[in-house]
Motif scaffolding. Structure first.
Motif, PDB file in Angstrom:
ATOM      1  N   ALA A 124      -2.623   1.311   5.171  1.00 27.27           N
ATOM      2  CA  ALA A 124      -2.545   2.636   4.788  1.00 27.27           C
ATOM      3  C   ALA A 124      -3.705   2.894   3.501  1.00 27.27           C
ATOM      4  CB  ALA A 124      -1.194   3.203   4.340  1.00 27.27           C
ATOM      5  N   ILE A 125      -4.154   2.150   2.968  1.00 32.74           N
ATOM      6  CA  ILE A 125      -4.883   2.226   1.868  1.00 32.74           C
ATOM      7  C   ILE A 125      -6.142   1.640   2.064  1.00 32.74           C
ATOM      8  CG2 ILE A 125      -2.989   2.460   0.226  1.00 32.74           C
ATOM      9  CD1 ILE A 125      -3.445  -0.566  -0.789  1.00 32.74           C
ATOM     10  N   VAL A 126      -6.598   0.697   3.108  1.00 25.35           N
ATOM     11  CA  VAL A 126      -7.722   0.154   3.362  1.00 25.35           C
ATOM     12  C   VAL A 126      -8.769   0.963   3.254  1.00 25.35           C
ATOM     13  CG1 VAL A 126      -7.648  -0.047   5.659  1.00 25.35           C
ATOM     14  CG2 VAL A 126      -8.888  -1.737   4.394  1.00 25.35           C
ATOM     15  N   ALA A 127      -8.593   2.236   4.081  1.00 23.96           N
ATOM     16  CA  ALA A 127      -9.920   3.266   4.339  1.00 23.96           C
ATOM     17  C   ALA A 127     -10.161   3.741   3.066  1.00 23.96           C
ATOM     18  CB  ALA A 127      -9.364   4.339   5.317  1.00 23.96           C
ATOM     19  N   PRO A 128      -9.223   4.451   2.174  1.00 28.41           N
ATOM     20  CA  PRO A 128      -9.809   4.941   1.044  1.00 28.41           C
ATOM     21  C   PRO A 128     -10.292   4.009   0.090  1.00 28.41           C
ATOM     22  CG  PRO A 128      -7.138   5.018   1.117  1.00 28.41           C
ATOM     23  CD  PRO A 128      -7.768   4.826   2.430  1.00 28.41           C
ATOM     24  N   THR A 132     -13.891   4.236  -1.888  1.00 29.60           N
ATOM     25  CA  THR A 132     -14.132   4.000  -3.131  1.00 29.60           C
ATOM     26  C   THR A 132     -15.182   3.263  -3.545  1.00 29.60           C
ATOM     27  OG1 THR A 132     -11.809   4.834  -3.472  1.00 29.60           O
ATOM     28  CG2 THR A 132     -12.964   3.931  -5.345  1.00 29.60           C
ATOM     29  N   MET A 133     -14.949   1.688  -2.874  1.00 28.20           N
ATOM     30  CA  MET A 133     -15.875   0.860  -3.186  1.00 28.20           C
ATOM     31  C   MET A 133     -17.215   0.932  -2.855  1.00 28.20           C
ATOM     32  SD  MET A 133     -14.073  -1.288  -5.015  1.00 28.20           S
ATOM     33  CE  MET A 133     -12.286  -1.584  -5.464  1.00 28.20           C
ATOM     34  N   PHE A 214      -6.466 -11.367   3.919  1.00 29.39           N
ATOM     35  CA  PHE A 214      -7.461 -11.316   4.993  1.00 29.39           C
ATOM     36  C   PHE A 214      -7.853 -10.098   5.043  1.00 29.39           C
ATOM     37  CE2 PHE A 214      -8.086 -10.569   9.544  1.00 29.39           C
ATOM     38  CZ  PHE A 214      -9.252 -11.398   9.719  1.00 29.39           C
ATOM     39  N   MET A 215      -7.126  -8.840   5.129  1.00 31.94           N
ATOM     40  CA  MET A 215      -7.495  -7.437   5.457  1.00 31.94           C
ATOM     41  C   MET A 215      -8.441  -6.974   4.597  1.00 31.94           C
ATOM     42  SD  MET A 215      -5.177  -4.132   6.283  1.00 31.94           S
ATOM     43  CE  MET A 215      -4.419  -5.179   7.664  1.00 31.94           C
TER      44      MET A 215
END
Length: 280
Positions: A124-128, A132-133, A214-215
């Motif tokens: 749920a937080i990998v996209a935002p 940001t990065m 990993f993700m």
């Protein structure tokens, strides 16, 4: 043999058998990986599979280090996991010490907020986080992975160490204050040595979790210069072929350091896991 001795004998044999089954259940997959890593490809394709690597071969280990340059992935994982563990213990120790030893209003609510941060699913937080990065030009860098792993590991460190620090009698702080020691000196010279088993155990948990992450590593890295071990192993397989021998060899190589660390620090780990069960 009396009934009591007979029951004791049966109970001891049952516990020994249960312990043996647990050991086999835990060690069995690793031994299977070792056997697979030492078998030629032709034996891996046989049905039923061979349990023993006869004849053994080190071809898969050669492929892993010479052809696939797996040592770069190992170096990346050592840097990322080592830096994350160091920063987690540094900031987590300070945070847990402050919450446990100082009279902070609503500290349990603060602990709840800190722990809730780690409850968000990673997907749920990998996209935002990726956006940001990307806006900070931190993609494919050690910094991005260390910062994210630090945010994921810090709540666990604070929560676990809070329990250790809170269990230490407050009279120790009062005696240190009378002797002229400030909070940081008390933490460094008195509290940390007393909580060392918990610190070692917590550090190992963070290191292992970061070592296996990993993700985020897959999402935020794109070259071998920054990709850690899990991504490197995932890159082994292609569309039409899965090199089982090479995957097994890589798994053995990355598992051995973790096993060695647990064996070296086993006394600290046992003390850290059981210390909270003793009421002082």
């Amino acid at each position: 043999m009396t009934d009591m001795r007979r029951r004791r004998f049966v109970r001891e044999r049952f516990l020994q058998l249960a312990g043996l089954l647990i050991v086999l259940w835990s060690v069995g997959p690793f031994l299977w990986q070792v056997s697979t890593s030492l078998q030629p490809d032709r034996l891996l394709m046989e049905t039923p599979p061979s349990l023993l690597p006869i004849p053994p071969t080190f071809e898969h280990f050669r492929n892993v280090f010479v052809i696939k340059e797996f040592h770069w992935y190992i170096l990346n994982s050592v840097i990322i996991a080592g830096a994350t563990t160091l920063f987690c213990l540094l900031f987590g120790t300070l945070g847990a010490f402050a919450l446990a030893r100082f009279d902070i209003r609503g500290r349990y609510g603060i602990l709840g907020v800190i722990l809730s941060i780690s409850m968000f699913p990673q997907i749920a937080i990998v996209a935002p986080l990726y956006l940001t990065m990307s806006s900070l030009n931190l993609l494919d860098t050690y910094t991005s992975l260390i910062v994210i792993d630090l945010a994921l590991g810090l709540p666990l460190v604070i929560w676990v160490l809070f329990g250790y620090f809170h269990a230490i009698p407050r009279e120790i702080d009062e005696a240190a204050t009378i002797d002229g020691a400030g909070p940081l000196r008390t933490l460094w010279l008195i509290i940390l040595p007393m909580a060392l088993p918990g610190i070692v155990t917590t550090g190992l948990l963070v290191f292992i979790a970061t070592w296996n992450e990993f993700m985020f590593a897959l999402a935020f890295t794109s070259t071998i210069d920054r990709q850690p071990i899990p991504v490197g192993i995932a890159n082994f397989q292609n569309l039409y072929y899965v090199p089982w021998g090479d995957l097994a060899a890589a798994s053995v190589v990355v598992t051995l350091p973790l096993v060695a660390m647990v064996l070296v620090f086993q006394r600290r780990i046992i003390a850290g896991l059981t210390q909270g069960a003793v009421k002082e």
